[in-house]
Design an enzyme around this catalytic site. Structure first.
Site, PDB file in Angstrom:
ATOM      1  N   GLU A  13     -22.045 -38.381  59.869  1.00  0.00           N
ATOM      2  CA  GLU A  13     -23.391 -37.897  60.103  1.00  0.00           C
ATOM      3  C   GLU A  13     -24.298 -38.183  58.906  1.00  0.00           C
ATOM      4  OE1 GLU A  13     -22.242 -34.364  63.199  1.00  0.00           O
ATOM      5  OE2 GLU A  13     -22.731 -33.775  61.161  1.00  0.00           O
ATOM      6  N   CYS A  36     -30.191 -37.692  53.655  1.00  0.00           N
ATOM      7  CA  CYS A  36     -28.961 -37.110  53.132  1.00  0.00           C
ATOM      8  C   CYS A  36     -27.800 -37.957  53.645  1.00  0.00           C
ATOM      9  CB  CYS A  36     -28.891 -35.673  53.652  1.00  0.00           C
ATOM     10  SG  CYS A  36     -27.442 -34.791  53.167  1.00  0.00           S
ATOM     11  N   CYS A  70     -13.540 -34.762  54.145  1.00  0.00           N
ATOM     12  CA  CYS A  70     -13.490 -34.531  52.698  1.00  0.00           C
ATOM     13  C   CYS A  70     -12.187 -33.825  52.350  1.00  0.00           C
ATOM     14  CB  CYS A  70     -14.667 -33.661  52.255  1.00  0.00           C
ATOM     15  SG  CYS A  70     -14.720 -33.386  50.466  1.00  0.00           S
ATOM     16  N   CYS A 114     -13.369 -26.976  50.620  1.00  0.00           N
ATOM     17  CA  CYS A 114     -14.111 -25.762  50.261  1.00  0.00           C
ATOM     18  C   CYS A 114     -14.183 -24.806  51.458  1.00  0.00           C
ATOM     19  CB  CYS A 114     -15.517 -26.116  49.777  1.00  0.00           C
ATOM     20  SG  CYS A 114     -15.471 -27.191  48.330  1.00  0.00           S
ATOM     21  N   CYS A 168     -17.352 -24.815  53.870  1.00  0.00           N
ATOM     22  CA  CYS A 168     -17.929 -26.094  54.285  1.00  0.00           C
ATOM     23  C   CYS A 168     -17.263 -26.670  55.529  1.00  0.00           C
ATOM     24  CB  CYS A 168     -17.814 -27.078  53.114  1.00  0.00           C
ATOM     25  SG  CYS A 168     -18.343 -28.746  53.523  1.00  0.00           S
ATOM     26  N   CYS A 180     -26.874 -28.393  55.168  1.00  0.00           N
ATOM     27  CA  CYS A 180     -25.807 -28.718  54.235  1.00  0.00           C
ATOM     28  C   CYS A 180     -24.542 -27.986  54.644  1.00  0.00           C
ATOM     29  CB  CYS A 180     -26.161 -28.267  52.824  1.00  0.00           C
ATOM     30  SG  CYS A 180     -27.563 -29.113  52.171  1.00  0.00           S
TER      31      CYS A 180
HETATM   32  N1  SAH Z   1     -19.120 -32.871  48.098  1.00  0.00           N
HETATM   33  C1  SAH Z   1     -20.365 -32.763  47.450  1.00  0.00           C
HETATM   34  C2  SAH Z   1     -21.535 -33.217  48.281  1.00  0.00           C
HETATM   35  C3  SAH Z   1     -21.553 -32.823  49.743  1.00  0.00           C
HETATM   36  S1  SAH Z   1     -21.776 -31.128  50.114  1.00  0.00           S
HETATM   37  C4  SAH Z   1     -20.576 -31.341  46.956  1.00  0.00           C
HETATM   38  O1  SAH Z   1     -19.803 -30.472  47.317  1.00  0.00           O
HETATM   39  O2  SAH Z   1     -21.499 -31.148  46.168  1.00  0.00           O
HETATM   40  C5  SAH Z   1     -23.495 -30.923  49.828  1.00  0.00           C
HETATM   41  C6  SAH Z   1     -23.894 -29.516  49.450  1.00  0.00           C
HETATM   42  O3  SAH Z   1     -23.811 -28.633  50.581  1.00  0.00           O
HETATM   43  C7  SAH Z   1     -23.019 -28.902  48.371  1.00  0.00           C
HETATM   44  O4  SAH Z   1     -23.783 -28.232  47.415  1.00  0.00           O
HETATM   45  C8  SAH Z   1     -22.199 -27.940  49.161  1.00  0.00           C
HETATM   46  O5  SAH Z   1     -21.654 -26.959  48.361  1.00  0.00           O
HETATM   47  C9  SAH Z   1     -23.206 -27.420  50.153  1.00  0.00           C
HETATM   48  N2  SAH Z   1     -22.632 -26.698  51.287  1.00  0.00           N
HETATM   49  C10 SAH Z   1     -21.383 -26.787  51.788  1.00  0.00           C
HETATM   50  N3  SAH Z   1     -21.215 -25.938  52.822  1.00  0.00           N
HETATM   51  C11 SAH Z   1     -22.398 -25.297  52.985  1.00  0.00           C
HETATM   52  C12 SAH Z   1     -22.870 -24.316  53.901  1.00  0.00           C
HETATM   53  N4  SAH Z   1     -22.105 -23.837  54.864  1.00  0.00           N
HETATM   54  N5  SAH Z   1     -24.148 -23.887  53.771  1.00  0.00           N
HETATM   55  C13 SAH Z   1     -24.964 -24.405  52.817  1.00  0.00           C
HETATM   56  N6  SAH Z   1     -24.578 -25.334  51.930  1.00  0.00           N
HETATM   57  C14 SAH Z   1     -23.308 -25.780  51.999  1.00  0.00           C
HETATM   58 FE1  SF4 Z   2     -16.117 -31.570  50.261  1.00  0.00          FE
HETATM   59 FE2  SF4 Z   2     -17.679 -29.801  51.505  1.00  0.00          FE
HETATM   60 FE3  SF4 Z   2     -16.430 -29.109  49.255  1.00  0.00          FE
HETATM   61 FE4  SF4 Z   2     -18.465 -30.885  49.136  1.00  0.00          FE
HETATM   62  S1  SF4 Z   2     -18.590 -28.746  49.760  1.00  0.00           S
HETATM   63  S2  SF4 Z   2     -16.437 -31.035  48.126  1.00  0.00           S
HETATM   64  S3  SF4 Z   2     -18.158 -31.936  51.110  1.00  0.00           S
HETATM   65  S4  SF4 Z   2     -15.431 -29.651  51.197  1.00  0.00           S
END
Ligand code: SAH
Ligand code: SF4
Length: 334
Positions: free
Chosen positions: A81, A95, A102, A106, A109, A327
């Site tokens: 996406e 974006c 990934c 996390c 996420c 995000c």
């Molecule tokens: N892997 C990288 C970039 C992709 S995630 C990273 O983690 O920075 C992009 C951003 O979205 C990151 O700051 C991540 O922490 C945030 N993010 C992840 N899950 C989210 C959620 N459910 N709501 C809002 N932001 C989120």
């Molecule tokens: Fe991966 Fe999502 Fe964690 Fe970014 S926030 S490192 S995309 S699992």
């Protein structure tokens, strides 16, 4: 589009021809070779055969018409996406994803939940740009350009370092897309070896760090990669980056109700973030299942404490959550 084939084909051509073609692909955003009327037919046939311009994708607009999510499919069936956000002030931010899924895992996420499938190639990263550049041109006219690119889609850019940096160069170099380095940002979960390498790059790309917790105990629970990339060392390499580059660094902090959003967390965070070139960006949690977003009241309190302690802090507007394009909501169901 196969950039290697393009390069091979162009090598045989005089330099003015190379320029014409680069101009057509990366500046005029043609979607078919037939749109070029200034090249010989045999060359056009060769390009049609070995350098497909077509990018397969489906677009989902948000209700307010400001956010567009695209689901792109690649030749092996992988899908990713990409999200375009149209701001009022003539800015169009894209974006982009760097991986299919990934490995970061996390807890908050959606991409993390789908696990890791594979890295994207630099071409696949660039195709996200070309796809939306063509879409903007067709639907909103020639003047509408993508003005900013942020690596905040699916995947961890610093776990696909080389392909991401190759894509950054194609975005940045004048003979290709020619987007200013200062309009390109990379967001990382805090991969220390990646930040060290990034510090040595000559381009002045913006750096953002997803922090989300003010101590290792909580951060390791939310972000498994924290176990190998502890906060103290992480901030140490960020400080080296700042010394070398004299650039601001953005720390992203997602506010999750009763998890990381108390007054105590705010004070602990302030203790880490009180530095002139550190900026804290508070982000509203987009629901992905397990947690709840902090109430507006709690967000304001959190912000107030940081401000009072002398931290540079902003709250991020969120985009596109009605189409799951916010995000952390990016995950294809396939
Ligand atoms: N892997 C990288 C970039 C992709 S995630 C990273 O983690 O920075 C992009 C951003 O979205 C990151 O700051 C991540 O922490 C945030 N993010 C992840 N899950 C989210 C959620 N459910 N709501 C809002 N932001 C989120
Ligand atoms: Fe991966 Fe999502 Fe964690 Fe970014 S926030 S490192 S995309 S699992």
């Amino acid at each position: 589009m196969n950039l290697e084939n393009l390069e091979k084909i162009l090598k045989k051509e005089p330099s003015y021809r190379q320029k014409q073609i680069q101009q057509a692909v990366f500046k005029q955003f043609i979607s078919e070779w037939d749109e070029m009327t200034n090249i010989p037919n045999n060359l056009k046939e060769e390009l049609k055969k070995d350098c497909l311009l077509e990018i397969e994708g489906e677009i989902f607009p948000s209700a307010d018409g400001k956010t567009f999510k695209a689901l792109l499919s690649f030749s092996d069936g992988a899908k990713i996406e990409t999200v375009l956000m149209r701001n009022k002030d003539n800015r169009n931010s894209l974006c982009v994803s760097s991986q299919v899924g990934c490995a970061g895992g996390c807890a908050f996420c959606a991409t993390g939940k789908m696990g890791f499938n594979r890295n994207l190639t630099s071409e696949e990263i660039i195709s996200q740009f070309l796809f939306f550049a063509r879409y903007l041109k067709k639907n909103f006219g020639d003047q509408e350009k993508i003005t900013n690119v942020i690596f905040m889609g699916m995947g961890e850019p610093f776990l696909n370092y080389d392909q991401v940096m190759t894509a950054v160069q194609i975005l940045n170099k004048e003979e290709f897309i020619g987007l200013g380095a200062r309009n390109i940002s990379i967001s990382t979960v805090g991969i220390i070896v990646g930040i060290k390498k990034f510090t040595e790059e000559k381009e002045q790309i913006n750096l953002a760090i997803s922090l989300h917790a003010p101590n290792d105990e909580l951060r390791s629970k939310l972000i498994p990669t924290n176990k190998e990339n502890k906060i103290k060392e992480l901030l140490g390499v960020v400080d080296e980056y700042i010394v070398k580059k004299s650039r601001k660094v953005m720390f992203e902090y997602l506010l999750i109700e009763n998890v990381n959003d108390s007054a105590r967390h705010a004070k602990e965070l302030a203790g880490l973030m009180k530095k002139p070139l550190y900026m804290v960006n508070l982000i509203k949690y987009n629901t992905t299942g397990d947690f709840r977003a902090s109430s507006e009241n709690r967000v304001n309190k959190f912000k107030k404490i940081l401000k009072k302690e002398g931290v540079n802090v902003t709250v991020r507007k969120s985009f596109g959550s009605d189409i799951n394009a916010g995000c952390g909501q990016l995950a294809n169901k396939n």
